[in-house]
Design a protein around this motif. Structure first.
Motif, short mmCIF file in Angstrom:
data_model
loop_
_atom_site.label_atom_id
_atom_site.label_comp_id
_atom_site.label_asym_id
_atom_site.label_seq_id
_atom_site.Cartn_x
_atom_site.Cartn_y
_atom_site.Cartn_z
N TRP A 112 0.83 -1.19 0.00
CA TRP A 112 0.00 0.00 0.00
C TRP A 112 0.87 1.25 0.00
N GLY A 113 0.32 2.30 -0.57
CA GLY A 113 1.01 3.58 -0.58
C GLY A 113 0.02 4.69 -0.88
N TYR A 114 0.32 5.88 -0.40
CA TYR A 114 -0.57 7.02 -0.61
C TYR A 114 -0.26 7.70 -1.94
N VAL A 115 -1.31 8.27 -2.52
CA VAL A 115 -1.18 8.96 -3.80
C VAL A 115 -0.37 10.24 -3.64
N GLY A 116 -0.61 10.94 -2.55
CA GLY A 116 0.08 12.21 -2.32
C GLY A 116 -0.05 12.63 -0.88
N ASP A 117 0.26 13.90 -0.62
CA ASP A 117 0.25 14.41 0.73
C ASP A 117 -0.15 15.88 0.70
N SER A 132 -1.72 26.31 2.20
CA SER A 132 -1.56 24.86 2.12
C SER A 132 -1.09 24.45 0.73
N HIS A 133 -0.44 23.30 0.66
CA HIS A 133 0.08 22.78 -0.60
C HIS A 133 -0.29 21.31 -0.74
N THR A 134 -0.58 20.93 -1.98
CA THR A 134 -0.90 19.54 -2.29
C THR A 134 0.22 18.97 -3.16
N TYR A 135 0.75 17.82 -2.73
CA TYR A 135 1.89 17.22 -3.43
C TYR A 135 1.51 15.84 -3.95
N LEU A 136 2.06 15.51 -5.11
CA LEU A 136 1.90 14.20 -5.72
C LEU A 136 3.19 13.40 -5.57
N PHE A 137 3.06 12.13 -5.20
CA PHE A 137 4.21 11.25 -5.07
C PHE A 137 4.39 10.49 -6.38
N PRO A 138 5.36 10.88 -7.21
CA PRO A 138 5.52 10.22 -8.50
C PRO A 138 6.55 9.09 -8.51
N HIS A 139 7.35 9.00 -7.46
CA HIS A 139 8.40 7.98 -7.43
C HIS A 139 8.07 6.93 -6.37
N LEU A 140 8.14 5.66 -6.75
CA LEU A 140 7.91 4.55 -5.84
C LEU A 140 9.18 3.74 -5.66
#
Length: 348
Positions: A112-117, A132-140
């Protein structure tokens, strides 16, 4: 977003950028995948062949474009490059704010992993513009443990230093998805590989088993059953003692207490076919459940494979249909029934 793996030329170009300019890389996170112009060998977003149990559970697995080879560590590899438009950014941002997470499987081991933070979000107002800022996690990063020639543990993590800011959805955002793989030797036996998931703290608390609530309910049922048993025993004891003291001449007096309902409790059923079919089906379910528990305890049915319990229950229920038919027909004959074929069909 990445349906296919990047080709060799694109990978070399991106790797040079990664090494020299230290650009941020990004990885696949959303549940929907879009086809790109980059073509590779492994194709994602294809429906995975499912077992019976997985179909019953409701799983709809799809292949991913990640290329992982056994004991082949990957420091960094490009998956694809794309530009997220306004529609894509809105969907990703909404998923991140709703705490969406992805689930992947390798050798039936879930990851499992989250899409972003989200950072600096107000607890009451939520997202505050300019704060506030919304970030995407593109590297796994895949971390896989192996014991001899079998994978016994699997985990996936996201890297915060490679995240991409998608706060502004009106501006197209270029993203390059990437991943890395790390193998390590693990002494965990293959048969015990699912034990570590019992201590997993990734899933929300609502997904975990609330043992305190279960024990509380069980104790409450036992107490209520004990109180009811005590009350009934006292009533029956008083009635029996009174009946033992009554003479034969006074036995014709009007009945009272629990004996008033004996005619309703022990009367002949109005629909004997329905009654016999219900009893037969109940016995069938009980036997199928006991057989399933026995097979699971002996290891003949794997409890680690997703959906195997439900598939086993369906198969055992079909195999025990003769038991249900026999019990219902036998009870039907005891009630002097004549149309036993109708009873069997109704039970089925």
């Amino acid at each position: 977003f990445c349906r296919t793996h990047a080709d060799e030329s694109t990978h070399k170009e991106a790797y040079e950028e990664e090494r020299n300019i230290a650009l941020e890389e990004e990885e696949e996170s959303a549940s929907y995948l879009r086809k790109l112009e980059i073509k590779g060998n492994r194709i994602g977003a294809e429906r995975h062949k499912q077992r019976l149990g997985e179909s019953i559970v409701g799983d709809r697995r799809e292949t991913s474009p990640y290329e992982l080879s056994f004991k082949d560590d990957i420091e960094w590899r490009l998956l694809c490059k794309t530009t997220l438009d306004k529609h894509d950014l809105i969907q990703l941002k909404e998923a991140i704010h709703n705490n969406y997470f992805f689930e992947m499987f390798i050798e039936d081991l879930p990851m499992w992993g989250y899409v972003g933070d989200i950072e600096d979000e107000d607890e009451i107002l939520g997202e505050v513009e300019g704060q506030s800022h919304t970030y995407l996690f593109p590297h796994l990063h895949f971390k896989l443990g192996y014991n001899k020639n079998q994978i016994v543990s699997a985990a996936v993590t996201t890297e915060r230093d490679r995240r991409v800011d998608i706060t502004n959805v009106n501006k197209p955002t270029p993203v390059q998805f990437s991943y890395s793989v790390e193998y390590f030797e693990d002494d965990l036996p293959w048969r015990m590989r699912m034990t570590r998931y019992s201590d997993s703290r990734f899933l929300p608390g609502s997904f975990e088993i609330h043992w305190l609530s279960i024990i509380n309910s069980f104790v409450l049922v036992l107490l209520l059953t004990a109180f009811l048993t005590i009350i009934l025993m006292r009533v029956l004891k008083n009635d029996f003692s009174r009946y033992m003291e009554i003479d034969d001449s006074s036995m014709e007096e009007e009945e009272s207490g629990w004996k008033l309902i004996h005619g309703d409790v022990f009367r002949f059923p109005q629909f004997p076919v329905l009654f016999c079919a219900s009893v037969g089906t109940g016995v069938q379910l009980t036997i199928a459940t006991l057989l399933l528990l026995g097979l699971a305890l002996t290891g003949m049915i794997s409890t680690t494979r997703r959906g195997s319990i439900l598939a086993g229950m369906v198969v055992l229920y079909c195999l025990t249909t003769t038991v249900g038919a026999y019990i219902s027909t036998r009870l039907y004959f005891q009630m002097n029934g004549k149309n036993w074929v109708r009873c069997v069909l109704f039970t089925a």
